[in-house]
Design an enzyme around this catalytic site. Structure first.
Site, mmCIF file in Angstrom:
data_model
loop_
_atom_site.group_PDB
_atom_site.id
_atom_site.type_symbol
_atom_site.label_atom_id
_atom_site.label_comp_id
_atom_site.label_asym_id
_atom_site.label_seq_id
_atom_site.Cartn_x
_atom_site.Cartn_y
_atom_site.Cartn_z
ATOM 1 N N GLY A 203 136.651 -23.509 11.065
ATOM 2 C CA GLY A 203 137.108 -22.380 10.209
ATOM 3 C C GLY A 203 137.729 -21.413 11.274
ATOM 4 O O GLY A 203 138.829 -20.551 11.018
ATOM 5 N N CYS B 270 131.776 -14.644 11.577
ATOM 6 C CA CYS B 270 131.376 -15.675 12.496
ATOM 7 C C CYS B 270 129.877 -15.895 12.746
ATOM 8 O O CYS B 270 129.210 -14.717 12.867
ATOM 9 C CB CYS B 270 132.314 -15.650 13.871
ATOM 10 N N ASN C 28 125.249 -26.678 16.998
ATOM 11 C CA ASN C 28 126.340 -25.834 17.169
ATOM 12 C C ASN C 28 126.255 -25.613 18.805
ATOM 13 O O ASN C 28 125.679 -24.653 19.206
ATOM 14 C CB ASN C 28 126.896 -24.665 16.667
#
EC number: 4.1.3.1
Length: 576
Positions: free
Chosen positions: A105, A213, A437
């Site tokens: 995104g 974020c 991540n």
């Protein structure tokens, strides 16, 4: 006397088809694929929401492939490693080496929104932005798969045996942010993802209104129950469409400092309250409102907040209880006994409500304990939250029955955090898969890792159960690095920079974009032309005169090795 109603055969047939489909859905849910999945709705609910026209989706085949890939990695203690792809070029290059694809995104927000308006990762772009990028890449995958088949079926068996086969159809996992609003928004978003080609989707537990974020400040969580509703909405939509889309639940609870509401008791242990009784009746929100009414703004209001927080002595209720016991006028042995009793009764797995916790505190002699979670609430009404790995674990426990993988967003690549999270979540859900991540927002060189530690980080945490690992923005950074370094060199050295840094390196590394006409499918569409026109076409794109013929041979320049010097040869031919 009322006449008896004779049920028309059409109605009976309709009910028969419905019941058959209900039984099929129930059997599907009873399969190995969904043995860990909990649903608060029935198969009848799902079938009632379906239309009468059955549809199939290519993304479902990719979802099954992704599930098999991830479960294989989980069983082997390895990981599917990937990164965020920007475009068809990257996705086709990745296909040669990686077994999954990520669509970020953040990358879409900065480079590819449907309004063409770039910006940071605040999930304020149109909600079809990421699904559209998924479709862009999924179409490219299918195209290059078709192109490869045509090319291979034009070869002899011997040529095919010498030519590596590339599986271009690597499953795509896409960023669903917070679900983009309420339940119906999440349902529609997930429908788009399935239709556009996503094999998996991740949804995070931040507020959709204040979404940031994962590596920005100011993150606000939603209640555990609200995020479960998002996951259930996603699963319901997948069930309605008859697909096995992989669902990833992300939590930002490690670094979050605020939470929307205290409605869910599973969040109570991490909400902060003021413990300074001198602030009774003096809430932060009221103090700020009074300051604004007095004409203060900007730095002055910030100073009011900073000063208030400095004296508020914010603590979780458990921290407040432990500190109060330590200050009691009792023996050290009795203090230890009461602290142990408190910890036994208030362990995180019990998820006590604040009311229950207060009752236990009173039994331990703390009848007049001052702790107020409303006083420090922000101007927007958010509660203060103690982000931690433990908060992420508690959320992982709650999300696991509704998701296929759990992802804890972190602020650094920390083996201790990874180990604690994996062991914590798996203590209740031993078969759940985990995601990680490998963020480019981390300054990896400042992490304290050696090069060896960095090289081994992926396999080390894979052994903990993190079977899907990804660099969210590697496509973005790789694109920027190559473009910046080449542009600088090209401005200085002209065509020599291109030949040395791009063309020769493509050849040396076997990158198929060297012959970019072939890569883009000129041969493939020539096959269409010739097929339509009986096997011959005078307008074929790759016919006589195409400059790509120059790349079918290489020439060795003295002292230069086999790097090719066709540029000089072309000039010579042009002068003939």
């Amino acid at each position: 006397m009322a006449a008896s109603f004779s049920v028309p055969s059409m109605i009976m047939e309709e009910e028969g088809r419905f019941e058959t489909e209900v039984a099929e859905v129930q059997a599907w849910w009873n399969s190995e694929r969904f043995k860990l999945t909990r649903r608060p709705y029935s198969a009848r609910d799902v079938v009632a929401l379906r239309g009468s026209l059955k549809q199939s989706y290519g993304s479902n085949e990719m979802a099954k492939k992704l599930w098999t890939t991830l479960k294989t990695h989980q069983a082997n203690g390895t990981a599917s490693r990937t990164f965020g792809a920007l475009d068809p070029v990257q996705v086709t290059m990745m296909a040669k080496h990686l077994d999954s694809i990520y669509v970020s995104g953040w990358q879409c927000s900065s480079t590819h929104t449907t309004t063409n308006e770039p910006g940071p990762d605040l999930a304020d772009y149109p909600y079809d932005t990421v699904p559209n990028k998924v479709e862009h890449l999924f179409f490219a995958q299918q195209y290059h798969d078709r192109k490869q088949r045509e090319a291979r079926m034009s070869m002899s068996r011997e040529e095919r045996a010498r030519t590596p086969y590339v599986d271009y159809l690597k499953p795509i996992i896409a960023d669903g942010d917070t679900g983009f609003g309420g339940t119906t928004a999440t349902v529609k978003l997930c429908k788009l993802f399935v239709e556009r080609g996503a094999a998996g989707v991740h949804i995070e537990d931040q507020s959709s209104v204040t979404k940031k974020c994962g590596h920005m400040a100011g993150k606000v969580l939603v209640a555990v129950s609200e995020h479960i509703n998002r996951l259930v909405a996603a699963r319901l939509q997948f069930d309605v469409m008859g697909v096995e889309t992989v669902l990833v639940a992300r939590t930002d609870a490690v670094a979050a400092t605020l939470i929307q509401t205290n409605v869910d008791t599973r969040d109570h242990q991490f909400i902060l309250g003021a413990t300074n009784p001198n602030l009774r009746g003096k809430s932060l929100a009221n103090m700020l409102a009074e300051g604004m009414a007095a004409g203060k703004n900007g730095p002055q209001l910030q100073a009011i907040e900073d000063n208030w927080l400095a004296i508020a002595q914010l603590k979780t209720f458990s921290e407040c209880v432990m500190d109060a016991i330590k200050s009691m006028n009792i023996t050290e042995d009795e203090k230890r006994r009461r602290m142990n009793e408190w910890m036994n009764h208030s362990s995180y797995d019990k998820c006590l409500s604040n009311e229950q916790a207060r009752e236990i505190a009173e039994r331990l002699g703390l009848q007049n304990l001052f702790w107020d979670w409303d006083l420090p609430r922000t101007r927007e009404g958010f509660y203060r939250f103690r982000g931690s790995v433990m908060a992420a674990i508690v959320r992982g426990w709650a999300f696991a029955p509704h998701a296929d993988l759990i992802w804890m967003e972190t602020s650094s690549p920390d083996m201790v955090e990874c180990t604690r999270f994996a062991e914590g979540v798996k203590s209740m859900h031993p078969e759940i898969m985990l995601a990680y991540n490998l963020s480019p927002s981390f300054n990896w060189d400042a992490s304290g890792m050696t090069d060896e530690h960095m090289r081994d980080f992926i396999p080390r945490i894979a052994k903990l159960g993190f079977c899907w690992q990804f660099i969210t923005l590697a496509g973005f950074h790789a694109d920027a690095l190559v473009t910046d370094t080449f542009a600088r060199d090209f401005a200085r050295r002209g065509m020599l920079a291109y030949v040395e840094k791009i063309q020769r390196e493509e050849r040396n590394n076997g990158v198929d974009t060297l012959a970019h006409q072939k890569w883009s499918g000129a041969n493939f569409y020539d096959r269409y032309l010739k097929t339509v026109q009986g096997g011959i076409s005078s307008t074929a794109a790759m016919g006589k005169g195409v400059t790509e013929e120059q790349f079918k041979e290489t020439w060795t320049r003295p002292g230069a090795g086999n790097i090719g010097s066709e540029g000089n040869l072309v000039v010579a031919k042009a002068r003939m």
